[in-house]
Design a protein around this motif. Structure first.
Motif, mmCIF file in Angstrom:
data_model
loop_
_atom_site.group_PDB
_atom_site.id
_atom_site.type_symbol
_atom_site.label_atom_id
_atom_site.label_comp_id
_atom_site.label_asym_id
_atom_site.label_seq_id
_atom_site.Cartn_x
_atom_site.Cartn_y
_atom_site.Cartn_z
ATOM 1 N N UNK A 6 2.506 -8.522 -15.510
ATOM 2 C CA UNK A 6 2.624 -7.418 -14.558
ATOM 3 C C UNK A 6 1.226 -7.048 -14.079
ATOM 4 N N UNK A 7 1.104 -6.818 -12.782
ATOM 5 C CA UNK A 7 -0.157 -6.364 -12.194
ATOM 6 C C UNK A 7 0.051 -4.974 -11.616
ATOM 7 N N UNK A 8 -0.772 -4.026 -12.032
ATOM 8 C CA UNK A 8 -0.724 -2.652 -11.536
ATOM 9 C C UNK A 8 -1.943 -2.438 -10.654
ATOM 10 N N UNK A 9 -1.710 -2.136 -9.372
ATOM 11 C CA UNK A 9 -2.796 -1.873 -8.425
ATOM 12 C C UNK A 9 -2.763 -0.397 -8.073
ATOM 13 N N UNK A 10 -3.744 0.343 -8.580
ATOM 14 C CA UNK A 10 -3.810 1.778 -8.324
ATOM 15 C C UNK A 10 -5.259 2.222 -8.481
ATOM 16 N N UNK A 11 -5.726 3.080 -7.601
ATOM 17 C CA UNK A 11 -7.108 3.533 -7.643
ATOM 18 C C UNK A 11 -7.349 4.654 -8.643
ATOM 19 N N UNK A 35 -8.397 -1.607 -6.640
ATOM 20 C CA UNK A 35 -8.175 -1.399 -5.205
ATOM 21 C C UNK A 35 -7.443 -2.620 -4.632
ATOM 22 N N UNK A 36 -7.201 -2.599 -3.340
ATOM 23 C CA UNK A 36 -6.457 -3.686 -2.709
ATOM 24 C C UNK A 36 -7.140 -5.039 -2.797
ATOM 25 N N UNK A 55 0.757 3.127 -2.758
ATOM 26 C CA UNK A 55 0.850 3.054 -1.302
ATOM 27 C C UNK A 55 -0.480 3.375 -0.633
ATOM 28 N N UNK A 56 -1.241 4.281 -1.184
ATOM 29 C CA UNK A 56 -2.508 4.720 -0.581
ATOM 30 C C UNK A 56 -3.678 4.022 -1.262
ATOM 31 N N UNK A 60 -8.258 -2.486 1.168
ATOM 32 C CA UNK A 60 -7.096 -3.176 1.740
ATOM 33 C C UNK A 60 -5.924 -2.230 1.559
ATOM 34 N N UNK A 61 -5.095 -2.068 2.587
ATOM 35 C CA UNK A 61 -3.944 -1.182 2.472
ATOM 36 C C UNK A 61 -2.832 -1.860 1.691
#
Length: 73
Positions: A6-11, A35-36, A55-56, A60-61
């Motif tokens: 699992x990859x979690x992308x969150x700032x 980040x993105x 989402x934010x 990269x968006x």
């Protein structure tokens, strides 16, 4: 049965670490991206079974991350 990746992308460091710990407790291998751009690089290297994306994002968006994933499955 193979462990899922699992990859979690969150700032948010706090939220990203919380998700990583909760998912890891269920027996999955979890990696985080800050980040993105970092998320795209880790998607290419780790080939996760599941990607959780905030989402934010900056750099990269969310839409650009998902479009990149779609272009390079």
């Amino acid at each position: 049965m193979a462990r899922k990746n699992v990859l979690v992308i969150d700032e948010s460091d706090l939220f990203r670490e919380y998700l990583k710990s909760r998912i890891a407790a269920s027996g999955a291998d979890v990696e985080g991206a800050i980040n993105g751009l970092d998320g795209i690089a880790k998607m290419r290297n780790a080939l996760p079974d599941l990607v959780i994306v905030d989402y934010h994002l900056t750099r990269k968006t969310c839409k650009e991350v998902l479009e990149e994933k779609n272009r390079n499955p």
